[in-house]
Design an enzyme around this catalytic site. Sequence first.
Site, mmCIF file in Angstrom:
data_model
loop_
_atom_site.group_PDB
_atom_site.id
_atom_site.type_symbol
_atom_site.label_atom_id
_atom_site.label_comp_id
_atom_site.label_asym_id
_atom_site.label_seq_id
_atom_site.Cartn_x
_atom_site.Cartn_y
_atom_site.Cartn_z
ATOM 1 N N ALA A 161 -5.295 5.752 -1.547
ATOM 2 C CA ALA A 161 -5.869 5.972 -2.882
ATOM 3 C C ALA A 161 -5.125 5.099 -3.878
ATOM 4 O O ALA A 161 -3.981 4.709 -3.646
ATOM 5 C CB ALA A 161 -5.756 7.441 -3.273
ATOM 6 N N LEU A 165 -1.533 3.761 -12.382
ATOM 7 C CA LEU A 165 -0.098 3.476 -12.412
ATOM 8 C C LEU A 165 0.507 3.189 -11.045
ATOM 9 O O LEU A 165 1.633 2.676 -10.955
ATOM 10 C CB LEU A 165 0.652 4.657 -13.051
ATOM 11 C CG LEU A 165 0.155 5.105 -14.428
ATOM 12 C CD1 LEU A 165 0.960 6.304 -14.919
ATOM 13 C CD2 LEU A 165 0.242 3.965 -15.428
ATOM 14 N N GLY A 166 -0.203 3.516 -9.984
ATOM 15 C CA GLY A 166 0.352 3.311 -8.650
ATOM 16 C C GLY A 166 -0.691 3.544 -7.580
ATOM 17 O O GLY A 166 -1.878 3.729 -7.873
ATOM 18 N N GLN A 167 -0.232 3.542 -6.317
ATOM 19 C CA GLN A 167 -1.157 3.785 -5.207
ATOM 20 C C GLN A 167 -0.442 4.498 -4.080
ATOM 21 O O GLN A 167 0.792 4.589 -4.055
ATOM 22 C CB GLN A 167 -1.790 2.496 -4.727
ATOM 23 C CG GLN A 167 -0.851 1.406 -4.294
ATOM 24 C CD GLN A 167 -1.542 0.046 -4.317
ATOM 25 O OE1 GLN A 167 -2.282 -0.294 -5.236
ATOM 26 N NE2 GLN A 167 -1.288 -0.766 -3.294
ATOM 27 N N VAL A 168 -1.248 5.002 -3.120
ATOM 28 C CA VAL A 168 -0.745 5.918 -2.104
ATOM 29 C C VAL A 168 -1.019 5.382 -0.702
ATOM 30 O O VAL A 168 -2.090 4.816 -0.433
ATOM 31 C CB VAL A 168 -1.418 7.308 -2.281
ATOM 32 C CG1 VAL A 168 -1.006 8.254 -1.165
ATOM 33 C CG2 VAL A 168 -1.070 7.890 -3.639
ATOM 34 N N LYS A 183 3.757 7.574 -2.479
ATOM 35 C CA LYS A 183 3.151 7.029 -3.702
ATOM 36 C C LYS A 183 4.141 6.044 -4.318
ATOM 37 O O LYS A 183 5.300 6.381 -4.537
ATOM 38 C CB LYS A 183 2.805 8.128 -4.704
ATOM 39 C CG LYS A 183 2.074 7.568 -5.937
ATOM 40 C CD LYS A 183 1.351 8.635 -6.731
ATOM 41 C CE LYS A 183 2.316 9.424 -7.589
ATOM 42 N NZ LYS A 183 1.598 10.256 -8.590
ATOM 43 N N ASP A 318 -4.589 16.827 -14.599
ATOM 44 C CA ASP A 318 -5.423 15.752 -14.061
ATOM 45 C C ASP A 318 -6.091 16.182 -12.752
ATOM 46 O O ASP A 318 -5.874 15.563 -11.701
ATOM 47 C CB ASP A 318 -4.543 14.511 -13.834
ATOM 48 C CG ASP A 318 -5.354 13.237 -13.654
ATOM 49 O OD1 ASP A 318 -6.534 13.230 -14.042
ATOM 50 O OD2 ASP A 318 -4.808 12.251 -13.129
#
Length: 520
Positions: A161, A165-168, A183, A318
Amino acid sequence: MFYNRHMISKAIKSIYTIYREIFSQLGFQGIKRLTAFFTFAFKLSLYVWFENKDFLTKNHTIFSIAEKFDPLLKLPKPEREVKRAKWVLEQILELGSTFIKLGQVMSTRADLIPLTYMKELAKLQDEIPPFDDDLAFKTIQEELKKPLTSIFAEVDKVTLASGSLGQVYRAKLLDSNKEVIIKVQKPDLRDIIEQDIFILRTISKEASKYPELVRGTDFESLLDEFLKVLHEEIDYIQEGKSCDHFRKNFKGYYRVYVPKVYWQYTTRKVITLEYIKGYKITEKEEMLTAGMNLKEITREGCNIYLKQLLTDGFFHADPHPGNLRIMEDGRLAFFDFGMVGHVSKELQIKLVNTMIHLISKDYRGVVEDFAALGLLDKNCTNLDDVAKDIKPLYDARFESDNEIKASFKQILEDMAEIVYKYKFRLPVELALIIRALLTLEGLGHSLDPDFNVIRAFIPFIQRYMFTKEGAWLREHITDKLFSGSLGLQNPDLILRNNQIIYEEIIGDFKNKFIEVVSYN
């Protein structure tokens, strides 16, 4: 205004001041970034100006010139607005993380942008392209200060995903063979955000000199609030602490599951969490095939959220589909606690008052609650006008038997023009609550088409008032009924179909009366 020499001179001076300030602090890199933003802002301002000029339909020559700058002017206004909003979305994605996050926040700000743009910016919740995988793995290794092969038995090379701000990535621990997710933050994210916020703050400082432009909005304060939330979200140690806090709040609550944080593999830029198997909220058919009761899941999910808001005073801000899973045993799993909100007891009481006044159609009470919540200036002199404007909107949203037929989203959309007309302001914590409830309602509706978060609020309040945690609410409503300050026109909407609650409230009310009589 644009033909006024003084205003043109003032605008040029402001632009020069902004460029000088940015160059002195950020050098040529800052100038490059500022120019990219100004190009976007100038085009958008020009388009907005065109939209508000009557000459576009009266003078063919000027219209011909204008449409060379803006070909969308040829289209009917509704279609033009949709395409314009899509263009704004594309530009925000190009501008990067800070503006994507800002766009996500703006997607719930009816006090600042039109409804068409709100709907388009809502896509920023789950349509973010990932950054380079090699950079991601390099960051993970640098942060954990070990080769990945010494920690993980395997790491998926494909992004699971991605966000603003970032990814997993999915992985498996070497020492325990347990599945985890990693993450990782985008490279140089903090520096980029600090630079962008400095640029935006410099612009907002100059913009404050133009009252017609800012419409009384304190953009510098909004930026300060935005930066505070953003700083918390890019600190993965803080996210881990929020995850542990959330788990503690739901200790012993079987229907909620919160993943374990692997603190030995967590830093400010990398967080490692237990991998949760389960269905995405969007996998409706798969859950039905597995025999799950989607109405029950939806109802329970709503109760869990209302518990966060009214009992814990700490909530996941969120809750989009990527941050939730329905486990095979029916439990609801939460993760990604980068964005959380806090609700003080004072704010809880104000929210309850607003909801009860809305349900009982006491619109003057609703407007007074808006002022108490900071949505309107407390010294506002036209509260009656606001109440008069919202009355026909919400009267149309009630069935003949006073049941609410409108969704939370519909109510907000109904309010959009009024919010803009009366210059509402939206405090950051309230913005987070609205965003969370909008997302929650959307998820609930996808599982149960009949779901309505406002209707779900009433039975929750009925039960919650007579729990140990809800004693404050029962006392509050009793006091308000006794003093007459709550102004309930239809108390049966709150007490309906619950004789025990009715008798308890009446009993408390009688006790209050006896206390006063005895005292006197």
